[in-house]
Design a protein around this motif. Structure first.
Motif, PDB file in Angstrom:
ATOM      1  N   GLY A 257       5.878 -27.182   3.631  1.00 37.61           N
ATOM      2  CA  GLY A 257       5.867 -26.134   4.734  1.00 37.61           C
ATOM      3  C   GLY A 257       4.930 -24.808   4.403  1.00 37.61           C
ATOM      4  O   GLY A 257       4.602 -24.274   5.136  1.00 37.61           O
ATOM      5  N   ASP A 258       4.738 -24.778   3.057  1.00 35.74           N
ATOM      6  CA  ASP A 258       3.658 -23.754   2.443  1.00 35.74           C
ATOM      7  C   ASP A 258       3.058 -24.227   1.010  1.00 35.74           C
ATOM      8  O   ASP A 258       3.106 -23.355   0.273  1.00 35.74           O
ATOM      9  N   LEU A 259       2.528 -25.148   1.364  1.00 35.25           N
ATOM     10  CA  LEU A 259       1.778 -25.865   0.152  1.00 35.25           C
ATOM     11  C   LEU A 259       0.287 -25.155  -0.158  1.00 35.25           C
ATOM     12  O   LEU A 259      -0.544 -25.216   0.509  1.00 35.25           O
TER      13      LEU A 259
ATOM     14  N   SER B 117      -0.528 -20.701  -4.602  1.00 31.71           N
ATOM     15  CA  SER B 117       0.493 -19.660  -5.351  1.00 31.71           C
ATOM     16  C   SER B 117       1.853 -20.131  -5.517  1.00 31.71           C
ATOM     17  O   SER B 117       2.527 -19.533  -6.035  1.00 31.71           O
ATOM     18  N   ASN B 118       1.983 -21.270  -4.923  1.00 27.13           N
ATOM     19  CA  ASN B 118       3.461 -21.871  -4.809  1.00 27.13           C
ATOM     20  C   ASN B 118       3.541 -23.038  -6.133  1.00 27.13           C
ATOM     21  O   ASN B 118       4.646 -23.660  -5.980  1.00 27.13           O
ATOM     22  N   PHE B 119       2.711 -23.252  -6.674  1.00 22.05           N
ATOM     23  CA  PHE B 119       2.630 -24.006  -8.101  1.00 22.05           C
ATOM     24  C   PHE B 119       2.660 -23.281  -9.411  1.00 22.05           C
ATOM     25  O   PHE B 119       1.779 -22.345  -9.339  1.00 22.05           O
TER      26      PHE B 119
ATOM     27  N   ILE C 163       7.443 -24.387  -6.300  1.00 22.05           N
ATOM     28  CA  ILE C 163       8.443 -23.492  -5.984  1.00 22.05           C
ATOM     29  C   ILE C 163       8.317 -23.159  -4.442  1.00 22.05           C
ATOM     30  O   ILE C 163       7.362 -23.661  -3.644  1.00 22.05           O
ATOM     31  N   ASP C 164       9.189 -22.045  -4.027  1.00 24.65           N
ATOM     32  CA  ASP C 164       8.976 -21.709  -2.535  1.00 24.65           C
ATOM     33  C   ASP C 164       9.215 -22.680  -1.400  1.00 24.65           C
ATOM     34  O   ASP C 164       8.136 -22.868  -0.843  1.00 24.65           O
ATOM     35  N   PHE C 165      10.308 -23.143  -1.223  1.00 24.39           N
ATOM     36  CA  PHE C 165      10.579 -23.933  -0.267  1.00 24.39           C
ATOM     37  C   PHE C 165      11.036 -23.170   0.979  1.00 24.39           C
ATOM     38  O   PHE C 165      12.008 -23.624   1.698  1.00 24.39           O
TER      39      PHE C 165
HETATM   40 MG   LIG Z   1       5.288 -18.246  -2.170  1.00 19.60          MG
END
Ligand SMILES: [Mg+2]
Ligand SMILES: Nc1ncnc2c1ncn2[C@@H]1O[C@H](COP(=O)(O)OP(=O)(O)O)[C@@H](O)[C@H]1O
Length: 200
Positions: free
Chosen positions: A113-115, A118-120, A130-132
């Motif tokens: 949902g938010d690939l 910043s979320n790796f 991170i950040d699911f």
């Molecule tokens: Mg994030």
């Protein structure tokens, strides 16, 4: 405790005593209290569950230590955001790893949902996801394609110079590691066309 990030939905604190992160979903005063409590609780639970699921599949994620109403305590991953580490030299290997991670998620019907980069988090050679917080479980081809499309758009806006090699390596690994990748990539092509049409 140190506040390390203030997002739209949550504050992220680092507890340096035990190297844990606390993701604390903040109150939204524009929502009625009861609804706000319910939403924060369900999003916290859902995120915690999805991180656990991904972790069990062998994807590198922080380990969940505890989950409360509106707080998740998890391992701190000491590293840098991929956003700040991607370059010409590491793009191929990094994107191959990411393609494999997304393939594993989608094989198991997990939509992140938010690939975005910043979320790796890159810790030495390892890449953590991170950040699911916007994640869900779904078999939908459309949702999987949208997941990929978001990642492409994020790459295009933050790393436009690396965009093409990035997408090539990512897709090659996605295809190799996900049996139903063909229909998702077909849908992705349609979504791209829709996007171009809307932009004109
Ligand atoms: Mg994030
Ligand atoms: N477990 C963690 N280890 C290290 N850094 C983290 C961790 N969780 C979050 N962060 C940092 O905090 C930022 C925001 O966290 P994230 O879960 O992505 O929240 P948001 O939903 O606000 O984007 C991340 O981009 C990352 O820099």
């Amino acid at each position: 405790m140190k506040l390390i990030c203030q997002g739209a939905e949550a504050n992220i604190y680092l507890n340096e005593k035990d190297n844990t992160i606390i993701k604390d979903r903040i109150r939204k005063t524009y929502r009625i209290t009861e609804l706000d409590n319910r939403l924060r609780k369900s999003r916290t639970r859902s995120e915690s569950k999805l991180i656990g699921k991904a972790h069990n599949l062998g994807i590198l994620t922080p380990k969940i230590i505890s989950t409360e109403q509106d707080k998740i305590t998890m391992d701190y991953i000491p590293g840098k955001r991929l956003k700040d580490t991607l370059n010409k030299e590491n793009i191929k290997t990094t994107m191959t790893t990411i393609g494999k991670i997304i393939a594993t998620l989608h094989t198991n019907n997990i939509i992140h949902g938010d690939l975005t980069t910043s979320n790796f988090i890159q810790k030495e050679k390892d890449i953590y996801l991170i950040d699911f917080g916007l994640g869900s479980i779904s078999t939908s081809t459309e949702k999987k394609a949208v997941d990929l499309h978001l990642f492409e758009e994020a790459m295009e806006s933050t790393h436009s110079d690396l965009y093409q090699p990035a997408i090539n390596s990512m897709q090659a690994a996605y295809k190799k590691n996900y049996q139903d990748s063909e229909q998702v990539l077909k849908r992705l092509e349609q979504i791209r066309k829709r996007g171009r049409y809307v932009k004109r």
